[in-house]
Design a protein around this motif. Structure first.
Motif, mmCIF file in Angstrom:
data_model
loop_
_atom_site.group_PDB
_atom_site.id
_atom_site.type_symbol
_atom_site.label_atom_id
_atom_site.label_comp_id
_atom_site.label_asym_id
_atom_site.label_seq_id
_atom_site.Cartn_x
_atom_site.Cartn_y
_atom_site.Cartn_z
ATOM 1 N N TYR A 192 0.842 -1.209 0.000
ATOM 2 C CA TYR A 192 0.000 0.000 0.000
ATOM 3 C C TYR A 192 0.868 1.246 0.000
ATOM 4 O O TYR A 192 0.645 2.182 -0.780
ATOM 5 C CB TYR A 192 -0.941 -0.026 1.203
ATOM 6 N N ALA A 193 1.871 1.281 0.870
ATOM 7 C CA ALA A 193 2.722 2.462 0.988
ATOM 8 C C ALA A 193 3.496 2.725 -0.301
ATOM 9 O O ALA A 193 3.545 3.861 -0.778
ATOM 10 C CB ALA A 193 3.676 2.301 2.173
ATOM 11 N N THR A 221 1.106 3.778 -3.170
ATOM 12 C CA THR A 221 0.555 5.103 -2.898
ATOM 13 C C THR A 221 1.609 6.188 -3.056
ATOM 14 O O THR A 221 1.318 7.264 -3.596
ATOM 15 C CB THR A 221 -0.091 5.133 -1.499
ATOM 16 N N VAL A 222 2.831 5.934 -2.649
ATOM 17 C CA VAL A 222 3.907 6.913 -2.836
ATOM 18 C C VAL A 222 4.152 7.143 -4.329
ATOM 19 O O VAL A 222 4.338 8.292 -4.775
ATOM 20 C CB VAL A 222 5.192 6.479 -2.100
ATOM 21 N N LEU A 275 -1.677 8.253 4.039
ATOM 22 C CA LEU A 275 -0.489 7.501 4.474
ATOM 23 C C LEU A 275 -0.065 7.905 5.881
ATOM 24 O O LEU A 275 0.454 7.090 6.637
ATOM 25 C CB LEU A 275 0.680 7.763 3.524
ATOM 26 N N GLY A 301 -7.436 9.859 2.815
ATOM 27 C CA GLY A 301 -6.738 9.053 1.817
ATOM 28 C C GLY A 301 -7.705 8.278 0.940
ATOM 29 O O GLY A 301 -7.538 8.204 -0.284
ATOM 30 N N SER A 336 -4.217 2.220 -5.559
ATOM 31 C CA SER A 336 -4.163 2.903 -4.257
ATOM 32 C C SER A 336 -5.483 2.760 -3.515
ATOM 33 O O SER A 336 -5.491 2.522 -2.300
ATOM 34 C CB SER A 336 -3.834 4.389 -4.445
ATOM 35 N N VAL A 390 -5.794 0.870 -0.027
ATOM 36 C CA VAL A 390 -6.189 1.600 1.187
ATOM 37 C C VAL A 390 -7.383 0.931 1.830
ATOM 38 O O VAL A 390 -7.481 0.856 3.063
ATOM 39 C CB VAL A 390 -6.442 3.103 0.917
ATOM 40 N N ARG A 392 -7.270 1.631 6.290
ATOM 41 C CA ARG A 392 -6.860 2.967 6.781
ATOM 42 C C ARG A 392 -7.888 3.991 6.465
ATOM 43 O O ARG A 392 -8.593 4.038 5.584
ATOM 44 C CB ARG A 392 -5.531 3.346 6.154
#
Length: 118
Positions: free
Chosen positions: A5-6, A9-10, A62, A69, A109, A113, A118
């Motif tokens: 995910y991180a 998403t980045v 994030l 998000g 993303s 998420v 989150r």
């Protein structure tokens, strides 16, 4: 799962941030692409602001503000569905892959998420 995910998403944040700046600066390639699909140049700052807001929203997600998000990911998915539709309606297929790639990043993303809760 969080690491995936991180990372995704980045990458989505970075891609949309670069595009937002290019829209706001009315970069030559952005103006040319917009003209091909029938988007007036006067819309570019608004479209850039929307992409930038999506990137900031994903970053806030994030950092722990999950509902922002999620909302940002949904917004970017809808935005890039619109971009793909604009390309199809204008019959501009030679660069539709870019809009499709941004849509895929936004969708990934969103899925991630939701998966990490989150």
């Amino acid at each position: 799962m969080f690491l995936t995910y991180a990372v995704v998403t980045v990458v989505t944040i970075a891609a949309n941030a670069v595009e937002a700046v290019a829209n706001l600066m009315k970069a030559r390639f952005v103006v040319a692409n917009a003209a091909e699909v029938g988007v007036p140049p006067s819309w570019l700052p608004v479209l850039g602001a929307l992409k930038g807001a999506g990137a900031v929203g994903l970053l806030l997600g994030l950092l722990g503000v999950g509902f922002i998000g999620t909302a940002a990911a949904i917004g970017l998915v809808l935005f890039f569905i619109g971009a793909v539709v604009a390309h199809i309606r204008a019959r501009v297929f030679h660069n539709i892959a870019f809009a499709g790639a941004f849509l895929a990043l936004a969708a990934a993303s969103l899925v991630l998420v939701l998966a990490v809760g989150r």
